[in-house]
Design a protein around this motif. Structure first.
Motif, PDB file in Angstrom:
ATOM      1  N   ALA A 130      52.829  51.367  34.784  1.00  0.00           N
ATOM      2  CA  ALA A 130      52.766  50.484  35.955  1.00  0.00           C
ATOM      3  C   ALA A 130      51.364  50.501  36.541  1.00  0.00           C
ATOM      4  CB  ALA A 130      53.787  50.935  37.002  1.00  0.00           C
ATOM      5  N   MET A 131      50.755  51.696  36.654  1.00  0.00           N
ATOM      6  CA  MET A 131      49.408  51.763  37.217  1.00  0.00           C
ATOM      7  C   MET A 131      48.419  51.003  36.329  1.00  0.00           C
ATOM      8  SD  MET A 131      50.069  53.349  39.830  1.00  0.00           S
ATOM      9  CE  MET A 131      48.531  53.199  40.638  1.00  0.00           C
ATOM     10  N   ILE A 132      48.595  51.150  35.019  1.00  0.00           N
ATOM     11  CA  ILE A 132      47.636  50.503  34.116  1.00  0.00           C
ATOM     12  C   ILE A 132      47.785  48.991  34.150  1.00  0.00           C
ATOM     13  CG2 ILE A 132      47.157  50.223  31.651  1.00  0.00           C
ATOM     14  CD1 ILE A 132      47.026  53.108  31.422  1.00  0.00           C
ATOM     15  N   GLU A 133      49.051  48.534  34.223  1.00  0.00           N
ATOM     16  CA  GLU A 133      49.251  47.078  34.300  1.00  0.00           C
ATOM     17  C   GLU A 133      48.699  46.530  35.607  1.00  0.00           C
ATOM     18  OE1 GLU A 133      52.614  45.323  32.569  1.00  0.00           O
ATOM     19  OE2 GLU A 133      51.432  46.102  30.913  1.00  0.00           O
ATOM     20  N   LEU A 134      48.913  47.299  36.678  1.00  0.00           N
ATOM     21  CA  LEU A 134      48.399  46.851  37.969  1.00  0.00           C
ATOM     22  C   LEU A 134      46.874  46.798  37.928  1.00  0.00           C
ATOM     23  CD1 LEU A 134      49.126  45.995  40.774  1.00  0.00           C
ATOM     24  CD2 LEU A 134      49.222  48.368  41.472  1.00  0.00           C
ATOM     25  N   ALA A 135      46.286  47.811  37.309  1.00  0.00           N
ATOM     26  CA  ALA A 135      44.823  47.821  37.205  1.00  0.00           C
ATOM     27  C   ALA A 135      44.340  46.629  36.393  1.00  0.00           C
ATOM     28  CB  ALA A 135      44.345  49.121  36.566  1.00  0.00           C
ATOM     29  N   ALA A 136      45.075  46.283  35.330  1.00  0.00           N
ATOM     30  CA  ALA A 136      44.664  45.137  34.515  1.00  0.00           C
ATOM     31  C   ALA A 136      44.746  43.854  35.332  1.00  0.00           C
ATOM     32  CB  ALA A 136      45.539  45.045  33.272  1.00  0.00           C
ATOM     33  N   SER A 137      45.813  43.711  36.130  1.00  0.00           N
ATOM     34  CA  SER A 137      45.921  42.518  36.971  1.00  0.00           C
ATOM     35  C   SER A 137      44.796  42.484  37.997  1.00  0.00           C
ATOM     36  CB  SER A 137      47.248  42.491  37.713  1.00  0.00           C
ATOM     37  OG  SER A 137      48.308  42.576  36.830  1.00  0.00           O
ATOM     38  N   LEU A 138      44.490  43.661  38.565  1.00  0.00           N
ATOM     39  CA  LEU A 138      43.420  43.742  39.558  1.00  0.00           C
ATOM     40  C   LEU A 138      42.093  43.313  38.959  1.00  0.00           C
ATOM     41  CD1 LEU A 138      43.784  47.050  41.550  1.00  0.00           C
ATOM     42  CD2 LEU A 138      43.333  44.791  42.477  1.00  0.00           C
ATOM     43  N   VAL A 165      34.097  59.324  47.050  1.00  0.00           N
ATOM     44  CA  VAL A 165      35.191  59.561  47.990  1.00  0.00           C
ATOM     45  C   VAL A 165      36.216  58.435  47.885  1.00  0.00           C
ATOM     46  CG1 VAL A 165      35.742  59.696  50.432  1.00  0.00           C
ATOM     47  CG2 VAL A 165      33.801  60.949  49.532  1.00  0.00           C
ATOM     48  N   PHE A 166      35.750  57.202  47.776  1.00  0.00           N
ATOM     49  CA  PHE A 166      36.670  56.063  47.680  1.00  0.00           C
ATOM     50  C   PHE A 166      37.566  56.179  46.456  1.00  0.00           C
ATOM     51  CE2 PHE A 166      34.505  52.497  50.271  1.00  0.00           C
ATOM     52  CZ  PHE A 166      35.074  53.030  51.413  1.00  0.00           C
ATOM     53  N   VAL A 167      36.933  56.452  45.302  1.00  0.00           N
ATOM     54  CA  VAL A 167      37.730  56.520  44.074  1.00  0.00           C
ATOM     55  C   VAL A 167      38.722  57.673  44.170  1.00  0.00           C
ATOM     56  CG1 VAL A 167      37.610  56.945  41.599  1.00  0.00           C
ATOM     57  CG2 VAL A 167      35.994  55.406  42.651  1.00  0.00           C
ATOM     58  N   LEU A 168      38.234  58.805  44.676  1.00  0.00           N
ATOM     59  CA  LEU A 168      39.113  59.959  44.805  1.00  0.00           C
ATOM     60  C   LEU A 168      40.283  59.645  45.731  1.00  0.00           C
ATOM     61  CD1 LEU A 168      38.735  62.767  43.591  1.00  0.00           C
ATOM     62  CD2 LEU A 168      37.972  63.548  45.826  1.00  0.00           C
ATOM     63  N   MET A 169      39.979  58.997  46.884  1.00  0.00           N
ATOM     64  CA  MET A 169      41.026  58.733  47.868  1.00  0.00           C
ATOM     65  C   MET A 169      42.025  57.728  47.343  1.00  0.00           C
ATOM     66  SD  MET A 169      39.319  58.770  51.636  1.00  0.00           S
ATOM     67  CE  MET A 169      39.826  57.092  51.845  1.00  0.00           C
ATOM     68  N   SER A 170      41.529  56.625  46.778  1.00  0.00           N
ATOM     69  CA  SER A 170      42.505  55.615  46.369  1.00  0.00           C
ATOM     70  C   SER A 170      43.315  56.102  45.178  1.00  0.00           C
ATOM     71  CB  SER A 170      41.828  54.274  46.089  1.00  0.00           C
ATOM     72  OG  SER A 170      40.613  54.448  45.456  1.00  0.00           O
ATOM     73  N   GLY A 171      42.690  56.907  44.306  1.00  0.00           N
ATOM     74  CA  GLY A 171      43.456  57.453  43.193  1.00  0.00           C
ATOM     75  C   GLY A 171      44.541  58.400  43.673  1.00  0.00           C
ATOM     76  N   SER A 172      44.183  59.317  44.579  1.00  0.00           N
ATOM     77  CA  SER A 172      45.219  60.262  45.009  1.00  0.00           C
ATOM     78  C   SER A 172      46.265  59.573  45.875  1.00  0.00           C
ATOM     79  CB  SER A 172      44.619  61.473  45.725  1.00  0.00           C
ATOM     80  OG  SER A 172      43.363  61.207  46.217  1.00  0.00           O
ATOM     81  N   MET A 173      45.819  58.554  46.617  1.00  0.00           N
ATOM     82  CA  MET A 173      46.810  57.827  47.414  1.00  0.00           C
ATOM     83  C   MET A 173      47.826  57.131  46.497  1.00  0.00           C
ATOM     84  SD  MET A 173      45.888  55.260  50.478  1.00  0.00           S
ATOM     85  CE  MET A 173      46.004  53.771  49.534  1.00  0.00           C
ATOM     86  N   ALA A 174      47.310  56.492  45.456  1.00  0.00           N
ATOM     87  CA  ALA A 174      48.216  55.815  44.523  1.00  0.00           C
ATOM     88  C   ALA A 174      49.178  56.818  43.903  1.00  0.00           C
ATOM     89  CB  ALA A 174      47.407  55.105  43.439  1.00  0.00           C
ATOM     90  N   ALA A 175      48.644  57.970  43.480  1.00  0.00           N
ATOM     91  CA  ALA A 175      49.513  58.974  42.867  1.00  0.00           C
ATOM     92  C   ALA A 175      50.558  59.453  43.858  1.00  0.00           C
ATOM     93  CB  ALA A 175      48.662  60.152  42.381  1.00  0.00           C
ATOM     94  N   TRP A 176      50.136  59.661  45.102  1.00  0.00           N
ATOM     95  CA  TRP A 176      51.067  60.163  46.111  1.00  0.00           C
ATOM     96  C   TRP A 176      52.170  59.151  46.363  1.00  0.00           C
ATOM     97  CZ3 TRP A 176      52.185  58.790  51.313  1.00  0.00           C
ATOM     98  CH2 TRP A 176      52.902  59.764  52.016  1.00  0.00           C
TER      99      TRP A 176
END
Lengths: 318, 670
Positions: free
Chosen positions: A225-233, B536-547
Motif C-alpha cells: 500500500a505504501m509503495i502504491e501510494l508513493a507511485a501515485s504521489l 527531519v522531514f523525511v524522517l518525520m513523514s516516514g515514521s508518521m506513515a509507519a505509525w
C-alpha cells in the motif's frame, strides 16, 4: 499571521497531494478503459485498494531483511517530501527554500535507489531484473532531468521552484526554443519515471515485460500500500511539476487571500484532470517498447535537454 | 611551539614507529602497538591541523638543515596544507583504528606493519613541504612506501603485476613533477616555493607546467588516461591500506596539483581550465562505468575513486576558468565544491574499503558473485556500508549530495564566462557529471544489492560472522560523519573558507550563522538547500506513515517462501548476479566506451557439454596508449639486443665516437 498563513498553505499542500494522488491514478485508468470500450473501475477504486491492502497481513519472504521492511516507508516519505515542495496551487510554500529543484530530483533519486535495493533483497530473479532495468533507465533519465533543470534555472536565474514558477508565469518568457525542448524532455522523463506505457506497463503482470512491478513483486499488505501510494504521489508530483513550470497560470501568490487560494485549487484540479486525461489518451495510442528501445527514447530526452542548455549558454552572449 | 614544528615532529614520530616496527614486527602485540601509536599520532595531526584551519591562523614556516647543503629543507603550514593535513589525519586515524582489528588477520605482518606508519609520515611531509626538493623526496618516499604495501601479498601473481605497473607509473609521475618544478624555478634555479610564487612566466611555460602537473599529480590521483595502475594497485594492498590509498593518497595528489596550478603558477590563463573540465568529466564517466561492470568488490571501489577524482578535477577546472575571468565569487563556489567533495570522498571511500575489508575478513571473498545476504550476518557492517553507498551516490541528505549540489550551482554560474570554448564544453561536462552521478547510483545499488542483500551465493558467505569492535567503530564513526557533513554542510563550507580565500581571492558567503543551517551559495533568491530540514522531514513523514499504518490498519507479519513461479527452493544461483545486473548498462554504454563483446557458446540439442557465456571488456587506455608504448619499447629493445654481442674494438670505437660528438656539441653550444 505572518507565519501561520504560509504554514497552513504548506500543510494544505501536503494533505492535498496525498489525498489527490490515488484519484489521479484512478482517473487515468478510467480514461484508458473508456478509450478501449470498457467501463473501467470507479474513480475511488484506488482508495479502496489501498485500504484493503493496508488491512491485510504482510507476508514476508523468509530471508527478507529489516531493510526490506523499512524501505516502503522511506520511499513514501522521500516522495511525499519531494511532492510537498512543488508549488501546486500556491507559491508561498513555507519550506520551499529547504530544497530546490536539484534537491527534488535527488530526493526522487533516493526513493529509486532504495526501491531498487528492495528489489534485490529477497533474492529472486524478478526483483533483480526490475532493479537492474530501473537503474539503467534512471542512468539516462536523471541526467536528462538535471539538464532540463539547468536550462530552466538559467532562464529563470534560480533553481528555486517557486521563483521558476513566478518567472514562467511572468510576461518576460515568450516562446523559447530551449524551454520547448525542456518540455518534451520532461514529458519523456516523466513517462519513464512513472513506469507509464512506452517504457513500462503499469497494468501488466507478465514477468518479462515489467520493470517497476517486478521490482516490488515481493511486497504485500501495508508495505505494498505504501509503495502504491508513493507511485501515485510521484505521478501527481510530475504532473504538478509540468503544470507549475509550463502552465503556471492561476497559481496563488504569497499575499493572496483565501478566495484566490480556493480558485487556485480549483484551477489546479482542472490541470490535473486535463493531465490525467492526456496521459490516458497517450498511453492507449502508443505501444510499449522493447526494453532496449527505451534507451533510444530516453536518449532523445537527454539530447533535447542538452541542446536546450547549450542554446542557453551560447545565446547569453548574442 | 609552532604548528608546523608539531606536525613535523608527528611525521618524525611516524617514521620512528616505522623503524621500530621493522625490527619488532614479529613480536607478539606488535600490531596493536604499531597501530595504536600510529593512531595517536594521526589523531594529533588531525587536531593540530584542524585547529590551524578553523582559527584561520597565519601561515607558519620553518627551515631545517636537512637535504641539500646550504639550502636546507623548507616546510610551511598554510590554510591549504592545513586542510589536507587534517584530511590525512582523519583518514589515517580511521584506518589505524580499523587496523587494530583488521591487522590481526594479517598473515605476514612484517610486510605491512613498518610501511603503514612510514606511508602516513611521508604523506604529511608532502603536504608540509615548501620547496621542490623536500616535496619530491617526500612524494617519492610516499610512492615507495605505498608500493611496498601493494606488493605485501606478493605470492599472488596479480599483485606483483599491480606493483610493477604502479612503480612504473609512480616513477613517471615523479619525473613529470620534477620537470614541472624545474620550469617553475626558471633559469635562476631557486627551488623554494616562495621564489616560484614571485616569478613571472609566459603562456608557453604555463602550458608546459600545467601539462606536467596533470601528468605528475594526475597520474597519482587517477585521472584518465593515467588511471590504469589504480584499479590494479589500490585493491591489491590490505584493505586499510586500500582505504588510505584511495581515500587519502589521491587527496595528497589533488593537493599537489592545487599547490602547483593554483598557488605556484601565478595568475591562470582561461584555457588551462579546458583540459581539466573535459578530462575530469570524461574520467568521471569512464571510471563509474567500469565500477558498474567490475565483479571484484575492491576493484569496483577503486574504479569509483577514479570517478570521484574526475568530479574533483572538473570542479577545479571550473574554479580556474572563473578565476581567470575575474569571476571571483563563482571561483570560490567551484573551489569550495571541489574541496568539499575531496573531504567527502575521504570519508565515504575509506568507509567503503573498510566494509570491503570486513567482508573479506568474514568470508575470504572479494568476488561479488560469491557473496550475498550479508545484511543478516553482519548487520552493523551492512548498515555502515549502506550509509556510505547512499552518500557516494549523492543522495540527500548525506554529504555526497551537498558537494554535488554545490558543483551544479557552480556550473549554473558558467554562462557568464566569455570564452566560446568554455560556453560549449561546460554544459556538456555538466551533462557528463550528471550521467556519472546517475551511474554511481546504479553501481552502488549493484554492489550493495549483490554483496549484502539477497541470498548467500557461497558457503563462505552463508557462514560469515560480524567483525570485531574496532572495525565496527571505525566504520560506524565514518558513517556518522557522512550524515553530519550532509546535514550541517554550512560548517564544512565555513571551515574551507580560509583555503578558498587564499586560492580564489574571495570566499563563499558565510554559512554557519544562517537560520536552520541552510546553505546559500550565491544569494537567497537564487538557490538554497537545507540538509537538516530535508532529513527531519523525511524522517518525520516516514515514521508518521509507519505509525498511522501500524495503529489504524494491520501490524501482522507472516513469513513465507518467496515467489518462485512454483519452484519452492530455487538455487541461490538463480538470483540476479553482479554480471546480470550490469548487462543492460553494458549494452547501452559498454559497447562503445568499454569495447564490450559477448561470446555465447550454445551447444546443439543432444550435446551434453555445458553452455558458456563470456564477456570481454577492454580499457581503451591500455590498447591505445600503454600497449603501444610497451610494444615500442619491446621493439627497440629487440633491435638494440645486437649491441650485446660486439667485440671490444667495436665498443671502444663507440666510446671514441661519443667523445667526439660531445666535444662537437660543446663547440657548437659556445
Amino acid at each position: 499571521m505572518d507565519l501561520i498563513a504560509p504554514l497552513m498553505v504548506q500543510g494544505l499542500q501536503m494533505a492535498l497531494v496525498l489525498a489527490l494522488a490515488p484519484a489521479l491514478t484512478g482517473l487515468t485508468r478510467i480514461v484508458k478503459a473508456r478509450l478501449v470500450g470498457r467501463r473501467g473501475p470507479p474513480l475511488l477504486q484506488p482508495y479502496r485498494d489501498l485500504i484493503r491492502l493496508a488491512r491485510k497481513d504482510v507476508v514476508l519472504a523468509d530471508n527478507a531483511s529489516w531493510l526490506f521492511r523499512v524501505i516502503p516507508y522511506m520511499v513514501f516519505a522521500a516522495t511525499w517530501v519531494a511532492a510537498a515542495l512543488v508549488p501546486t496551487f500556491a507559491k508561498g510554500l513555507h519550506f520551499s527554500w529547504s530544497a530546490d529543484l536539484i534537491a527534488i530530483v535527488a530526493l526522487l533519486g533516493s526513493a529509486r535507489f532504495f526501491q531498487a535495493l528492495a528489489g534485490m533483497d529477497v533474492g529472486t530473479a524478478f526483483g533483480g531484473i526490475g532493479s537492474s532495468r530501473e537503474m539503467m533507465f534512471a542512468a539516462l533519465a536523471e541526467p536528462a532531468m538535471l539538464l532540463m533543470v539547468f536550462s530552466l534555472a538559467l532562464s529563470a536565474g534560480s533553481t528555486q521552484l517557486s521563483t521558476v514558477a513566478e518567472f514562467m508565469g511572468g510576461s518576460a518568457v515568450g516562446l523559447r526554443v530551449s524551454i520547448a525542448m525542456g518540455l518534451i524532455a520532461l514529458v519523456i522523463v516523466a513517462l519513464a519515471e512513472n513506469a507509464r506505457v512506452p517504457v513500462d506497463n503499469p497494468a501488466t503482470h507478465l514477468e518479462l515485460t515489467m520493470v517497476h512491478e517486478a521490482m516490488v513483486l515481493e511486497y504485500s499488505g501495508r508495505h505494498l500500500a505504501m509503495i502504491e501510494l508513493a507511485a501515485s504521489l510521484k505521478l501527481v508530483l510530475y504532473m504538478s511539476l509540468i503544470a507549475c513550470i509550463f502552465l503556471p497560470w492561476g497559481i496563488a501568490g504569497e499575499g493572496d487571500g483565501v478566495i484566490a487560494h480556493g480558485a487556485a485549487i480549483m484551477l489546479y484540479l482542472a490541470k490535473l484532470v486535463v493531465g490525467g486525461a492526456a496521459l490516458g489518451f497517450f498511453e492507449t495510442s502508443i505501444a510499449k517498447m522493447r526494453v532496449f528501445r527505451v534507451p533510444d527514447f530516453l536518449g532523445v530526452a537527454l539530447m533535447l535537454s542538452l541542446l536546450g542548455t547549450l542554446l542557453l549558454f551560447v545565446s547569453r552572449s548574442l | 611551539m609552532s604548528p608546523v614544528v608539531l606536525l613535523l615532529m608527528a611525521s618524525a614520530a611516524q617514521i620512528a614507529v616505522a623503524v621500530a616496527a621493522a625490527f619488532g614486527a614479529r613480536l607478539r602485540g606488535a600490531g596493536v602497538a604499531v597501530y595504536g601509536a600510529s593512531l595517536a599520532i594521526s589523531a594529533f595531526v588531525f587536531v593540530v591541523s584542524l585547529v590551524h584551519l578553523v582559527t584561520a591562523a597565519a601561515p607558519a614556516g620553518v627551515t631545517l638543515p636537512l637535504g641539500l647543503p646550504w639550502i636546507g629543507a623548507h616546510f610551511r603550514l598554510d590554510a591549504l596544507s592545513a586542510l589536507f593535513a587534517a584530511l590525512v589525519g582523519l583518514g589515517a586515524s580511521a584506518a589505524n583504528l580499523y587496523a587494530l582489528g583488521y591487522g590481526r588477520h594479517e598473515a605476514t605482518p612484517e610486510r605491512v606493519l613498518p610501511f603503514v606508519p612510514a606511508f602516513l609520515g611521508a604523506m604529511t611531509l608532502v603536504i608540509l613541504a615548501d620547496d621542490a626538493f623536500a616535496f619530491l623526496v617526500s612524494w617519492e618516499f610516499m610512492s615507495l612506501a605505498s608500493w611496498a604495501l601493494v606488493i605485501a601479498h606478493h605470492h599472488d601473481e596479480a599483485n606483483r603485476r599491480a606493483g610493477f605497473v604502479y612503480v612504473a607509473m609512480a616513477g613517471f609521475g615523479t619525473l613529470a613533477l620534477l620537470f614541472a618544478f624545474g620550469l617553475l624555478a626558471g633559469v635562476n634555479g631557486d627551488y623554494a616555493f616562495s621564489a616560484m610564487r614571485e616569478a613571472a612566466r609566459g603562456p608557453t611555460v604555463s602550458a608546459f607546467v600545467l601539462a606536467l602537473a596533470l601528468l605528475g599529480a594526475g597520474s597519482k590521483a587517477g585521472l584518465a588516461p593515467l588511471h590504469v595502475w589504480l584499479p590494479l594497485a589500490h585493491p591489491a594492498a590490505p584493505s586499510h591500506v586500500s582505504a588510505l590509498m584511495s581515500g587519502v593518497m589521491t587527496k595528497v595528489a589533488v593537493y599537489g596539483f592545487i599547490r602547483i596550478v593554483f598557488d605556484l603558477s601565478g595568475a591562470p590563463y582561461w584555457w588551462t581550465a579546458l583540459p581539466l573540465i573535459l578530462g575530469g568529466a570524461a574520467t568521471a564517466v569512464i571510471g563509474i562505468l567500469w565500477a558498474t561492470m567490475e565483479r571484484d568488490m575492491k576493484r569496483a571501489l577503486a574504479w569509483s575513486t577514479i570517478e570521484n577524482i574526475g568530479v574533483i578535477f572538473a570542479a577545479l577546472g571550473l574554479a580556474l576558468a572563473f578565476r581567470a575571468n575575474g569571476m571571483l565569487p563563482a571561483a570560490a563556489l567551484a573551489l569550495t565544491a571541489a574541496l568539499f567533495h575531496a573531504v567527502n570522498h575521504t570519508v565515504f571511500k575509506s568507509l567503503l574499503f573498510f566494509g570491503a575489508g570486513a567482508v573479506l575478513t568474514a568470508t575470504g571473498e572479494r568476488d561479488l558473485e560469491k557473496l550475498g545476504g550479508l545484511i543478516h550476518r553482519m548487520p552493523r557492517t551492512a548498515f555502515a556500508v549502506l550509509v556510505a553507498s547512499a552518500a557516494i551516490s549523492a543522495l540527500p541528505p548525506l554529504n555526497g549530495f551537498a558537494s554535488e549540489w554545490l558543483l551544479f550551482q557552480a556550473i549554473l554560474q558558467s554562462p557568464d564566462l566569455p570564452q566560446w570554448a568554455l560556453k560549449i564544453f561546460v554544459p556538456a561536462a555538466g551533462g557528463m557529471l550528471a550521467l556519472a552521478a546517475a551511474l554511481a547510483a546504479a553501481a552502488f545499488v549493484r554492489l550493495y544489492g549483490v554483496g549484502f542483500l539477497g541470498r548467500p551465493r557461497s558457503e563462505a558467505a552463508a557462514k560469515a560472522t560480524e567483525v570485531d569492535r574496532f572495525m565496527q567503530a571505525a566504520m560506524l564513526g565514518l558513517a556518522l560523519l557522512c550524515l553530519l557533513f550532509g546535514i550541517f554542510p554550512g560548517y564544512v563550507i565555513d571551515a574551507l573558507a580560509p583555503v578558498v580565500r587564499d586560492l580564489a581571492g574571495t570566499t563563499m558567503p558565510g554559512q554557519s550563522w544562517r537560520e536552520w543551517f541552510t546553505i546559500v551559495p550565491v544569494s537567497e533568491g537564487r538557490s538554497s538547500y537545507n540538509g537538516l530540514l530535508v532529513f527531519v522531514f523525511v524522517l518525520m513523514s516516514g515514521s508518521m506513515a509507519a505509525w498511522v499504518v501500524h495503529r489504524a490498519a494491520s501490524r501482522v507479519v507472516r513469513r513465507s517462501i518467496a515467489w518462485g513461479c512454483g519452484f519452492d527452493e530455487p538455487a541461490p544461483a538463480a538470483q540476479y548476479s553482479a554480471s546480470s545486473f550490469a548487462q543492460p548498462l553494458r549494452r547501452v554504454f559498454g559497447t562503445l566506451l568499454l569495447a564490450a563483446t559477448e561470446k555465447v557458446d550454445m551447444p546443439q540439442p543432444g550435446d551434453m557439454r555445458p553452455a558458456g557465456h563470456a564477456v570481454t571488456l577492454t580499457d581503451h587506455a591500455w590498447t591505445a596508449i600503454y600497449g603501444r608504448i610497451a610494444g615500442a619499447i619491446d621493439a627497440i629493445a629487440g633491435r638494440l639486443n645486437r649491441l650485446q654481442f660486439l667485440t671490444i674494438r667495436q665498443y671502444l670505437s663507440f666510446v671514441f665516437m661519443l667523445l667526439i660528438l660531445l666535444l662537437l656539441a660543446l663547440v657548437l653550444w659556445t
